[in-house]
Design an enzyme around this catalytic site. Structure first.
Site, PDB file in Angstrom:
ATOM      1  N   GLU A  84    -101.786 -26.523 -14.195  1.00 32.05           N
ATOM      2  CA  GLU A  84    -103.647 -26.601 -14.146  1.00 32.05           C
ATOM      3  C   GLU A  84    -104.240 -25.903 -13.015  1.00 32.05           C
ATOM      4  O   GLU A  84    -105.153 -26.360 -12.488  1.00 32.05           O
ATOM      5  CB  GLU A  84    -104.001 -28.174 -14.306  1.00 32.05           C
ATOM      6  N   GLY A 115     -95.795 -27.366 -22.828  1.00 29.82           N
ATOM      7  CA  GLY A 115     -95.145 -28.719 -23.257  1.00 29.82           C
ATOM      8  C   GLY A 115     -95.190 -28.958 -24.577  1.00 29.82           C
ATOM      9  O   GLY A 115     -95.972 -28.445 -25.411  1.00 29.82           O
ATOM     10  N   THR A 171     -99.729 -19.930 -20.552  1.00 29.33           N
ATOM     11  CA  THR A 171     -99.112 -19.242 -19.463  1.00 29.33           C
ATOM     12  C   THR A 171     -97.836 -18.468 -20.104  1.00 29.33           C
ATOM     13  O   THR A 171     -97.232 -18.815 -21.011  1.00 29.33           O
ATOM     14  CB  THR A 171     -98.123 -19.932 -18.601  1.00 29.33           C
TER      15      THR A 171
END
Lengths: 608, 691
Positions: free
Chosen positions: B453, B208, B169
């Site tokens: 997701e 993350g 992303t």
């Protein structure tokens, strides 16, 4: 970047006049004061935030005196702007401690406590809820026992469940508390009373001349405070939801994603029907709740006037209405804020969006000042009582008067089964449909209650076995009230352009509610399949009608960037650049390499 | 007390010891709060067998408890102070725990893909670092890398000698892969790729483990070679020095700042400016660039999606169903200990779970937990089958069905679990707002899954696209995949139920859900078709039908969940006592779902108003039946107190004592208050003389 934002549109200006943004003075005083500038709380620890809040509150009290703000409502707005809408350590001191002294203390007690409290020499909290007891105040266990020999009250929290729990400002700030306790004197319990107790300094208990009990002038006064706070929460619902809509709609005009037409550039996400379908019903709800909030505020002031003249006749209705609307609007607004947040995708989850903060600050209003289901059941009790009165031939007035019509028929169930002529584009016809739905659900709940009674249950058990139906009926009643008030507002508008826009919003509010609750309307025979298909279709058409005005409609709420505190919802739409600047200030970015690397990771990696 | 009683007895004692320290009237009086003990006297079913069913067999229950024993006995995994930590402290603790868990694994011989890790994760929840490293970085290399690439990178990663993130992303781009702006251009003269994030909107954002931990990243970028763009490909990029962890030249990295929760995860940003990586760092299983710069596609394009689908399926169980099940346990236990108001005048205040409205809030959530638990196991089984088909036979024919199913179910389940956890939190009144209840952090954890997701609406529309393709296949007489084959079946136009007991017959409600899904899918198809026939452009037609399409996709998935629940039920026929209790939950799930959306079923007269009234009676009766077993069913979810980490959800039901004792230890109560010294003291001194 938000093309139509370079200057306020005509529409926006006109709408603003109509939205009664009556607190702009306090806004300017707070936002333009260099001493009251606000730092970004997102990067502070909890104790740092508390520190900042206490500092600002102390400063705020000085400013209130300097500006000679004395009207309670103006104080509230000023306070809200100083703290940018967030809760603060003096909330209970200003909102409950001072008013309780004003309303429930004798003149002598006022002399003694009010001015020191006003000058913050005393900071008080309001200690009602206990660890094991909330909305049901008769269940509170703290006791205050009068000892005539020393002329003192002895206060006790006798069990773990009776520990006072939750009062704001109690943990660290206050030195006094108004403690709600069961009063015992001459061996008898006289129920719940308020006592001023010093809590952070040696002090004496409050003596009274003798052991005889004197009843306060009217319980209704305490009622009044509750009604006031619940009415305020209706306004809070509108505010929180309209802020969330402002952020989500502005961001959706700036965010581009995927393709609608192959080969074309990625469109604004606000052009997707699904995105409009998430946000526009919430936008119209924010408008609806704004009007309902204003109505509640006006009604409260009107009825308070009556009460000062000794007329309490309208209090039960206002009480029922404020309880139900508090629950109805806070539930809808909480869910709506989260929908707005999720409509911003992943970025909505970042605190830079401002949306997590709005949600976690607002959502407790579903559980404080009366848990929502309990509130709905209080409204249901009023509806049930009214229904029974109408049945017995009494003429009802006010918001429940529609129950008169229901009961004038011999077989009420039959009313709705006569197909109604509904024009789904006519708002008054829709108001009537909502009215019929509410009437039908009240009737059904009452019928089920009677059936349960018939099964030899006692009243309380029968009530409990009907409570799901009763909550539904209350919800439908509140929904009807909101639609009705919105529609009534339209008739006050003379400006045709504004009338057009707000009529569309009102129609959208009413139709969306039907499409989401179509089962109620079908079941009662108020609408048929064809109506429902048309409603679904019309809602989608209205999305396209609202789309061009969407940004102007949220601009009209007129929240300054300083209040929204959202990178995604910035007025200028320059989202990405500012997100990057904002992130750089994260505490984790203070060093190039975080200490945990040396502690835990380096030992593993040195094997390479 | 059956098996769990024994097991739980060890776990709550740890905290009860704290209870004994309290003085005077606030002390714990007996081992179990009588209010909760009375709920357990006659569960009416063998509790341990239900535990085994949920675990997937008695042997797995044994393994799970052994893992929990290890975790509970280890101070590094203690969660007691978690709610009082700053974000930075949370991050640090998460790293410490992840490394510690890895050491434990080596010590105890737990395998990477064994059940132990899964069980450890089940109770620890999202409190470990390196979730993306373990859950996405390594699997992506395994799925998209050649055998040589896997052999080179995966062992290092598994040993934490390198920590990787998955950088897909961007600041301005999410779910829509083709819109990503990061580029990887092949330079034949150097035999390397040059990576760039050219604009603010193309900064990699959110990954993350990136902000502070990772030294490598799988970067998704548009591949350019011979001046042509070949779309999204994955590249392994080293981003930090292995010596001193500083960012490499051309790389800018940082943390993206505070979030709604997940503060222990260092979600980060990544800027790449002319960063060169060797040619062999492009993950090459399905395509490659030759040394002279030619692009070669080796296998089916769609295959890239399998990694994404796998991740999606895994998070359904671990990030959605688990938080909901924990929230149910907490809220149900609290609701039999909390007493409020009177049900009968003069009697003591009633347990709040005895209020019908409280039952209506909580019991359907418990049923939903079971529905989704079974659904996610079936989906995982299907997913593994497809994976084997692809890997062994190169047969990807089931992939579209799997993709559609996993997308729609992810959306349905994450929405329902988030809403459900929040219902549980609010059902606990004010105390549910205290972090010590455990519920606020369960909410902020689960709700993130609605937007990561794949954003839920986008996913629903992907499912809808598949469904519309299936409609077209029907027109052509082609066969349909199993999960949608019902579109071929004739529809019944009226529900055949005549009395309220009929609504407890699974075929009655399955048929209702099928009917609704069928109708909504066909109606959406007809609408789309009619717009196209009237000359509206394809993309406009699709957009104008999208609200309807999304709704059809939800109805389809809802039907699949109900059907799967019933199929699970049928497999339990040799364990009638368990089957009976699971059936109650199945009935409750199915009927509540219909009653929440009555309009869909009344429309077109499938259900009559009369039938709806019967069904309502039937559902309310179920509530009172499930009520009696609720605590035992919650106990069967078998979470140790220490990992539930809730002051109000403990096995022993001592809610108030624990709240009180826990806050005594709060850091905020442990020190002097500087705000008092700085701002308040001078004012308070003035009042001294006046009172």
């Amino acid at each position: 970047m938000l093309g139509n934002q370079k200057q306020k549109s005509k529409l926006q200006i006109k709408l603003q006049q109509f939205l009664f943004l009556f607190h702009k003075d306090q806004e300017a005083l707070a936002l333009n004061d260099p001493e009251l500038q606000h730092e970004d709380l997102n990067f502070l620890s909890r104790s740092e935030r508390y520190d900042v809040a206490v500092k600002k509150s102390a400063l705020m009290v000085r400013k209130i005196r300097e500006h000679a703000i004395s009207n309670p409502e103006e104080i509230m707005w000023f306070k809200s702007y100083v703290h940018r809408g967030r809760p603060e350590p003096l909330d209970l001191h200003l909102g409950m401690f001072l008013p309780t002294i004003l309303n429930q203390a004798t003149p002598e007690q006022q002399d003694r406590f009010f001015m020191p409290a006003w000058n913050l020499q005393i900071i008080g909290t309001y200690a009602q809820t206990e660890m094991g007891h909330g909305s049901f105040i008769r269940g509170l266990e703290t006791t205050a026992t009068y000892d005539p020999s020393t002329q003192e009250f002895v206060l006790n929290s006798p069990t773990v469940t009776s520990i006072k729990w939750w009062p704001g400002g109690l943990g660290k700030t206050s030195n006094h508390a108004i403690v709600l306790a069961q009063l015992y004197t001459q061996g008898q319990c006289k129920g719940l009373h308020a006592f001023i107790v010093p809590i952070r300094r040696m002090g004496t208990h409050e003596p009274l001349p003798d052991g005889t009990y004197m009843k306060p002038p009217s319980d209704k006064l305490t009622y009044g405070t509750m009604v006031f706070i619940r009415s305020m929460i209706v306004g809070d619902s509108a505010r929180a939801l309209s802020q969330a809509c402002t952020i989500a709609i502005r961001y959706s005009a700036v965010r581009h994603q995927s393709e609608l037409k192959p080969g074309d550039p990625e469109p604004q996400i606000l052009d997707y029907q699904t995105q409009q379908y998430k946000l526009f019903p919430l936008l119209v709800t924010a408008y609806a709740f704004r009007f309902v909030g204003n109505f509640m505020r006006e009604t409260y002031h009107r009825i308070t006037g009556d009460m000062n003249d000794g007329d309490y006749s309208q209090l039960p209705e206002l009480h029922a209405l404020s309880a139900g609307l508090k629950a109805f609007t806070s539930w809808v607004a909480s869910a709506g804020i989260e929908e707005c947040r999720m409509a911003c995708g992943g970025h909505g989850y970042s605190r830079s969006s401002g949306l997590p903060d709005i949600y976690v600050t607002f959502s407790p209003s579903c559980t404080y000042e009366g848990e929502n289901t309990v509130m709905m059941l209080q409204t249901a009790r009023y509806l049930f009582k009214s229904y029974t009165q109408a049945k017995s031939g009494q003429k009802l007035v006010g918001t429940v008067s529609y129950l008169n019509d229901l009961c004038s028929h011999i077989q009420p169930q039959q009313v709705a089964s006569q197909p109604m002529v509904v024009d789904i584009n006519d708002i008054s016809s829709l108001v009537e449909a909502y009215q019929l739905r509410a009437a039908n659900l009240v009737e059904a709940a009452a019928r089920n209650y009677r059936m349960e009674l018939g099964r030899r249950k006692n009243k309380e058990e029968a009530w409990n076995s009907t409570s799901i139906d009763l909550v539904r009926a209350s919800g439908a009643h509140c929904h009807y009230v909101v639609v009705k008030l919105f529609a009534a507002k339209l008739s006050e508008i003379t400006d045709t352009a504004i009338h057009d826009v707000l009529s569309t919003l009102c129609l959208m509010y009413a139709l969306y509610g039907i499409s989401k609750n179509s089962g109620d309307f079908l079941h009662a025979g108020i609408l048929n399949d064809l109506h429902i298909s048309h409603v679904h279709q019309r809602v989608k058409e209205l999305l396209a009608v609202i789309r061009p005005n969407a940004v102007a409609l949220v601009d009209a709420f007129d929240y300054p960037d300083a209040v929204l505190a959202s990178v995604l919802g910035r007025y200028d739409g320059n989202v990405y650049e500012h997100m990057f600047e904002w992130a750089k200030r994260s505490p984790l970015n203070k060093t190039e390499v975080h200490q945990s690397f040396y502690k835990y990771l380096k030992p593993l990696q040195s094997k390479l | 007390m059956p098996g769990t009683g024994h097991c739980r007895a060890c776990s709550w004692r740890g905290m009860a010891a704290v209870g004994a320290a309290a003085k005077g009237p606030y002390k714990v009086q007996s081992a179990i709060n009588p209010d909760i003990a009375s709920e357990r006297t006659a569960p009416g079913f063998p509790l341990e067998k239900l535990v085994n069913l949920l675990d997937g067999g008695a042997e797995r229950t044994r393994i799970r408890r052994a893992v929990e024993h290890v975790v509970n006995g280890d101070t590094v995994f203690s969660r007691e102070n978690e709610y009082f930590l700053t974000p930075t402290e949370q991050y640090e603790l998460a790293v410490k725990r992840a490394v510690h868990l890895w050491q434990k694994m080596k010590e105890l011989g737990w395998m990477d893909d064994g059940p132990e890790l899964q069980f450890a994760y089940r109770i620890m929840g999202g409190n470990l670092a390196f979730g993306v490293h373990n859950g996405v970085f390594i699997p992506t290399i395994t799925e998209l890398g050649t055998d040589a690439q896997i052999a080179k990178w995966v062992p290092l990663a598994k040993d934490y000698q390198i920590i990787g993130t998955y950088a897909q992303t961007e600041l301005g781009h999410g779910t829509y892969l083709r819109g990503l702006e990061t580029t990887a251009s092949f330079d034949p003269s150097n035999q390397d790729f040059i990576l760039n994030t050219p604009k603010p909107s193309s900064i990699k954002w959110w990954p993350g483990d990136l902000g502070r931990s990772a030294n490598h990243a799988v970067v998704l970028a548009q591949l350019y070679t011979q001046e042509k763009c070949h779309g999204m490909h994955a590249f392994i990029v080293q981003i930090r020095s292995l010596l001193d962890h500083s960012a490499l030249p051309g790389v800018k990295i940082g943390d993206i700042g505070p979030k709604m929760a997940f503060e222990h995860v260092d979600n980060g940003y990544l800027i790449l400016q002319n960063v060169r990586i060797p040619k062999e760092n492009m993950l090459n299983r399905h395509s490659e660039v030759t040394s002279d710069g030619r692009y070669i596609k080796k296998s089916f394009d769609k295959i890239n999606y399998i990694a994404m689908v796998l991740t999606r399926v895994k998070v359904i169980a671990s990030e959605m169903v688990i938080p909901l099940s924990k929230a149910c346990v907490i809220a149900l236990r609290y609701s039999v200990v909390r007493r409020q108001s009177e049900l009968k005048p003069g009697e003591m205040e009633a347990k709040i779970l005895d209020y019908q409205t409280q039952q209506q809030k909580l019991l359907p959530q418990l049923a939903t937990t079971f529905a989704f638990h079974f659904m996610s196991s079936s989906l995982e089984t299907f997913c593994n089958q497809v994976k084997v088909q692809i890997k062994s036979k190169g047969d990807a024919s089931s992939l579209p069905e799997l993709h559609a199913l996993s997308a729609g179910l992810k959306a349905l389940i994450s929405d329902a679990c988030s809403a459900g956890v929040e219902v549980c939190r609010r059902a606990c009144g004010g105390h549910g707002y205290s972090k010590l209840s455990g519920l606020p952090s369960l909410y902020t954890w689960v709700v993130a899954s609605c937007t990561y997701e794949g954003e839920n609406t986008v996913l629903q529309l992907q499912t809808a696209r598949f469904l519309i393709k299936c409609l077209n296949k029907i027109d052509c007489g082609e066969p349909l995949p199993q999960s949608v084959s019902y579109l071929y079946e004739p529809v019944t136009s009226h529900c055949s139920a005549k009395e309220k007991s009929d609504f407890l017959k699974p075929f009655i409600y399955i048929e209702s859900y099928k009917h609704r899904a069928h109708r909504l899918i066909k109606d959406a198809g007809i609408k789309l078709q009619s717009l196209l026939q009237s000359g509206v452009e394809q993309h406009v037609a699709w957009n104008s039908t999208s609200v309807q399409l999304a709704r059809a996709a939800v109805a389809h998935c809802h039907y699949i969940v109900v059907k799967n629940f019933v199929e699970t039920l049928e497999k339990l026929k040799f364990e009638p006592e368990i089957q009976q209790v699971v059936k109650m939950l199945c009935d409750l799930y199915a009927l509540t779902g219909i009653l929440d959306t009555t309009g869909d079923f009344l429309y077109d007269g499938y259900l009559t108003g009369k039938q709806l009234d019967l069904m309502t009676t039937s559902q309310q009766r179920l509530l009172s039946l499930v009520r009696k077993k609720a605590i035992s069913i919650a106990d069967a979810l078998d979470y140790p107190d220490k990992q539930l980490n809730s002051a109000i959800g403990n096995y022993d039901g001592y809610v108030y004592q624990r709240l009180f004792e826990w806050v005594q230890k709060a850091p905020t109560n442990a020190k002097v208050n500087p705000a008092y010294e700085k701002y308040l003291k001078p004012r308070f001194r003035l009042a001294q003389s006046k009172l």
